[in-house]
Design an enzyme around this catalytic site. Structure first.
Site, PDB file in Angstrom:
ATOM      1  N   ASP A   1      43.392 -24.742  -8.679  1.00  0.00           N
ATOM      2  CA  ASP A   1      42.186 -23.972  -8.967  1.00  0.00           C
ATOM      3  C   ASP A   1      41.476 -23.829  -7.627  1.00  0.00           C
ATOM      4  O   ASP A   1      40.954 -24.815  -7.087  1.00  0.00           O
ATOM      5  CB  ASP A   1      41.307 -24.703  -9.976  1.00  0.00           C
TER       6      ASP A   1
ATOM      7  N   TYR B   1      32.523  -7.607  -6.728  1.00  0.00           N
ATOM      8  CA  TYR B   1      33.896  -7.819  -6.270  1.00  0.00           C
ATOM      9  C   TYR B   1      34.084  -7.301  -4.850  1.00  0.00           C
ATOM     10  O   TYR B   1      34.601  -8.006  -3.976  1.00  0.00           O
ATOM     11  CB  TYR B   1      34.867  -7.113  -7.225  1.00  0.00           C
TER      12      TYR B   1
END
Length: 190
Positions: A60, A151
């Site tokens: 992760d 983003y």
């Protein structure tokens, strides 16, 4: 893809999409590939498909220790590291007025901070091998589309980090591979 026999490659974000495809192609070209991502079931499938000395690593990228561990396990398994491809990314489709602090934090942690921590752990190994660091960038940088401002902002930061790394480490070959609109599950939630 050229002959990659003997190359040791870590692909981060390799459970799906471009990262998975790059990992499979690199393995088919003879590379030893470590597939790293959060979804271990998908990693195991990719490793089985890739064959050879491929390796699945749960990572992760929002966890600094996972980033360092992914690099360390790759180096331990393959005896070094010749390239890192950072393809981990996330992008909820959301207008700026709906982008909460949690959305921004997730994007920054995944798209920028994770990349910085993987690079940090990989630097000594890439220096030893004369290796390469590849970041998957975005064609939306410089022209953010509606709903992708958060983003695109993080991808712009990633592009700048690559430029900065080139200046700080002149020996390091850093590539930002610009990705345009692509049909992967990346945008399934849009």
């Amino acid at each position: 893809m050229t002959d990659l026999k003997g190359h040791r490659i870590l692909i981060v974000g390799a459970s799906s999409g471009i990262g998975r495809s790059v990992g499979l192609q690199a393995a088919a070209a003879g590379a030893d590939v470590a597939f790293a991502a959060r979804r271990t079931d998908r990693l195991e499938t990719a490793v089985a498909e890739a064959g050879g000395r491929s390796l699945a690593i749960r990572c992760d990228v929002r966890n600094d220790e996972h980033c360092a561990e992914a690099v360390a396990r790759t180096v331990d398994r393959f005896g070094g590291l010749d390239a890192v491809v950072y393809g981990a990314g996330t992008s909820p489709l959301t207008r700026s007025h709906d982008a909460t602090g949690d959305v921004w934090r997730e994007l920054l942690e995944t798209n920028v901070i994770g990349a910085s921590q993987v690079a940090r752990a990989a630097l000594p190994h890439l220096e030893a091998s004369g290796g390469r660091l590849v970041f998957l960038g975005s064609s939306s940088v410089g022209r953010p589309y509606p709903g992708l401002v958060p983003y695109t902002t993080t991808k712009a930061a990633l592009h700048e980090m690559a430029r900065g790394l080139r200046g700080e480490y002149p020996w390091l070959r850093v590539t930002t591979f610009i990705v345009g609109p692509t049909a992967t599950e990346f945008a399934d939630g849009w």
